[in-house]
Design a protein around this motif. Structure first.
Motif, PDB file in Angstrom:
ATOM      1  N   VAL A  15      11.362 -11.507   4.225  1.00 43.25           N
ATOM      2  CA  VAL A  15      11.933 -10.353   5.197  1.00 43.25           C
ATOM      3  C   VAL A  15      12.087  -9.029   4.878  1.00 43.25           C
ATOM      4  O   VAL A  15      11.685  -8.094   5.591  1.00 43.25           O
ATOM      5  CB  VAL A  15      13.277 -10.991   5.743  1.00 43.25           C
ATOM      6  CG1 VAL A  15      14.268 -10.037   6.583  1.00 43.25           C
ATOM      7  CG2 VAL A  15      13.158 -12.142   6.430  1.00 43.25           C
ATOM      8  N   VAL A  16      12.550  -8.849   3.549  1.00 45.23           N
ATOM      9  CA  VAL A  16      12.540  -7.507   3.161  1.00 45.23           C
ATOM     10  C   VAL A  16      11.217  -6.786   3.066  1.00 45.23           C
ATOM     11  O   VAL A  16      11.042  -5.645   3.329  1.00 45.23           O
ATOM     12  CB  VAL A  16      13.054  -7.510   1.648  1.00 45.23           C
ATOM     13  CG1 VAL A  16      12.997  -6.162   0.931  1.00 45.23           C
ATOM     14  CG2 VAL A  16      14.717  -7.896   1.797  1.00 45.23           C
ATOM     15  N   SER A  17      10.176  -7.752   2.627  1.00 48.26           N
ATOM     16  CA  SER A  17       8.783  -7.091   2.678  1.00 48.26           C
ATOM     17  C   SER A  17       8.242  -6.792   3.954  1.00 48.26           C
ATOM     18  O   SER A  17       7.616  -5.979   4.084  1.00 48.26           O
ATOM     19  CB  SER A  17       7.851  -8.221   2.047  1.00 48.26           C
ATOM     20  OG  SER A  17       8.151  -8.505   0.676  1.00 48.26           O
ATOM     21  N   VAL A  18       8.444  -7.541   4.949  1.00 50.13           N
ATOM     22  CA  VAL A  18       8.138  -7.311   6.247  1.00 50.13           C
ATOM     23  C   VAL A  18       8.989  -5.801   6.879  1.00 50.13           C
ATOM     24  O   VAL A  18       8.099  -5.345   7.576  1.00 50.13           O
ATOM     25  CB  VAL A  18       8.362  -8.681   7.215  1.00 50.13           C
ATOM     26  CG1 VAL A  18       8.565  -8.054   8.815  1.00 50.13           C
ATOM     27  CG2 VAL A  18       7.590  -9.732   7.089  1.00 50.13           C
ATOM     28  N   VAL A  19      10.121  -5.854   6.553  1.00 50.96           N
ATOM     29  CA  VAL A  19      10.940  -4.586   6.903  1.00 50.96           C
ATOM     30  C   VAL A  19      10.152  -3.608   6.466  1.00 50.96           C
ATOM     31  O   VAL A  19       9.989  -2.335   6.919  1.00 50.96           O
ATOM     32  CB  VAL A  19      12.488  -5.040   6.588  1.00 50.96           C
ATOM     33  CG1 VAL A  19      13.158  -3.586   6.729  1.00 50.96           C
ATOM     34  CG2 VAL A  19      12.857  -5.545   7.708  1.00 50.96           C
ATOM     35  N   LEU A  20       9.672  -3.540   4.995  1.00 50.02           N
ATOM     36  CA  LEU A  20       9.251  -2.443   4.371  1.00 50.02           C
ATOM     37  C   LEU A  20       7.885  -2.310   4.827  1.00 50.02           C
ATOM     38  O   LEU A  20       7.427  -0.803   5.042  1.00 50.02           O
ATOM     39  CB  LEU A  20       9.172  -2.782   2.836  1.00 50.02           C
ATOM     40  CG  LEU A  20      10.363  -2.626   2.102  1.00 50.02           C
ATOM     41  CD1 LEU A  20      10.442  -3.237   0.773  1.00 50.02           C
ATOM     42  CD2 LEU A  20      11.066  -1.283   2.262  1.00 50.02           C
ATOM     43  N   VAL A  21       7.031  -3.180   4.944  1.00 50.87           N
ATOM     44  CA  VAL A  21       5.784  -2.990   5.665  1.00 50.87           C
ATOM     45  C   VAL A  21       5.760  -2.273   7.121  1.00 50.87           C
ATOM     46  O   VAL A  21       5.171  -1.406   7.618  1.00 50.87           O
ATOM     47  CB  VAL A  21       4.947  -4.069   5.631  1.00 50.87           C
ATOM     48  CG1 VAL A  21       3.661  -3.933   6.521  1.00 50.87           C
ATOM     49  CG2 VAL A  21       4.710  -4.562   4.152  1.00 50.87           C
ATOM     50  N   ILE A  60       3.716   5.910   9.198  1.00 51.18           N
ATOM     51  CA  ILE A  60       2.409   6.529   9.197  1.00 51.18           C
ATOM     52  C   ILE A  60       1.745   6.470  10.708  1.00 51.18           C
ATOM     53  O   ILE A  60       0.714   6.865  10.697  1.00 51.18           O
ATOM     54  CB  ILE A  60       1.275   5.677   8.212  1.00 51.18           C
ATOM     55  CG1 ILE A  60       1.280   4.465   8.678  1.00 51.18           C
ATOM     56  CG2 ILE A  60       1.882   5.869   6.636  1.00 51.18           C
ATOM     57  CD1 ILE A  60       0.297   3.407   7.952  1.00 51.18           C
ATOM     58  N   GLY A  61       2.364   6.141  11.805  1.00 54.32           N
ATOM     59  CA  GLY A  61       2.389   6.368  12.961  1.00 54.32           C
ATOM     60  C   GLY A  61       1.938   5.414  13.982  1.00 54.32           C
ATOM     61  O   GLY A  61       1.671   5.507  15.113  1.00 54.32           O
ATOM     62  N   PHE A  62       2.507   4.154  13.589  1.00 56.74           N
ATOM     63  CA  PHE A  62       2.417   2.813  14.577  1.00 56.74           C
ATOM     64  C   PHE A  62       3.418   3.336  15.565  1.00 56.74           C
ATOM     65  O   PHE A  62       4.626   3.409  15.261  1.00 56.74           O
ATOM     66  CB  PHE A  62       2.448   1.528  13.784  1.00 56.74           C
ATOM     67  CG  PHE A  62       2.767   0.497  14.747  1.00 56.74           C
ATOM     68  CD1 PHE A  62       1.507  -0.171  15.237  1.00 56.74           C
ATOM     69  CD2 PHE A  62       3.994  -0.165  15.141  1.00 56.74           C
ATOM     70  CE1 PHE A  62       1.558  -1.186  16.312  1.00 56.74           C
ATOM     71  CE2 PHE A  62       4.108  -0.820  16.017  1.00 56.74           C
ATOM     72  CZ  PHE A  62       2.926  -1.687  16.503  1.00 56.74           C
TER      73      PHE A  62
END
Length: 165
Positions: free
Chosen positions: A30-36, A43-45
Motif C-alpha cells: 500500500v505504501v508503495s502504491v501510494v508513493l508510485v 510528473i503529470g498523470f
C-alpha cells in the motif's frame, strides 16, 4: 526457525503468524502504491474525470490484488526448501503483467496468445483500473478482477495454513 517453533508451542491462533506477515507485506505494498501514485501525479498523470469513489475503488482493487498475490507468495515460500528458493519461487508472478493487456491490447496479440493474455488475473485488473481512472469501458472486468483476487486469496490462505500446520 526458533521463533516459529516457539509460536507453535504457544496457545495462539495457528495462522496468526502467517496473517501477521501478510498484513505487514500488504501494508508495504500500500505504501508503495501510494508513493508510485504520488510520483505519477507529480510528473503529470491526470485522471480524466474520475470521481473520489472511482479512485477509492481503484485503490481497493490494488489492495485486494496485493493481498491475493501475497497469500500465493506465502504458499510458495512455505513449500521452498530454503530461503534462496523461496525468493525465486515467486519469479513467474513477475512475468504475468507482461503477458497481459498492460502494454498491448489483447485484440492486437497473435491468435494463439490471446487466450493466455485474456484469461489470467492481471488483464481484468488492469482493464478495471484503466476504466476507473481513465474513463474507459470496464464491462465485466471489475467482477472478474474481484473474483480472481478473492479466489487467489482464499486459495493462498488455505494452501499456506495447510503447509504451515
Amino acid at each position: 526457525e526458533g521463533i516459529i517453533a516457539r509460536f507453535r508451542t504457544m496457545a495462539i491462533h495457528r495462522p496468526s503468524v502467517l496473517i501477521g506477515h501478510v498484513v505487514g507485506s500488504v501494508l508495504q505494498s500500500v505504501v508503495s502504491v501510494v508513493l508510485v501514485g504520488a510520483v505519477a501525479v507529480a510528473i503529470g498523470f491526470r485522471s480524466t474525470g474520475a470521481t473520489a469513489l472511482e479512485w477509492l475503488a481503484a485503490f481497493g482493487l490494488l489492495v485486494l490484488f496485493a493481498l491475493a498475490l501475497t497469500w500465493i507468495a506465502v504458499g510458495m515460500g512455505l513449500i521452498s526448501p530454503n530461503a534462496e528458493a523461496a525468493s525465486n519461487n515467486a519469479m513467474p508472478l513477475i512475468l504475468l503483467p507482461l503477458l497481459s493487456s498492460a502494454f498491448t491490447p489483447v485484440a492486437s496479440m497473435p491468435g494463439w496468445f490471446e487466450p493466455i493474455a485474456e484469461y489470467q488475473p492481471f488483464t481484468p485488473a488492469i482493464e478495471t483500473l484503466r476504466g476507473l481512472l481513465l474513463g474507459s469501458e470496464i464491462g465485466n472486468n471489475g467482477w472478474l478482477a474481484v473474483a480472481w483476487c478473492l479466489g487467489l486469496a482464499v486459495l493462498g490462505y488455505f494452501w499456506s495454513t495447510a503447509k504451515f500446520n
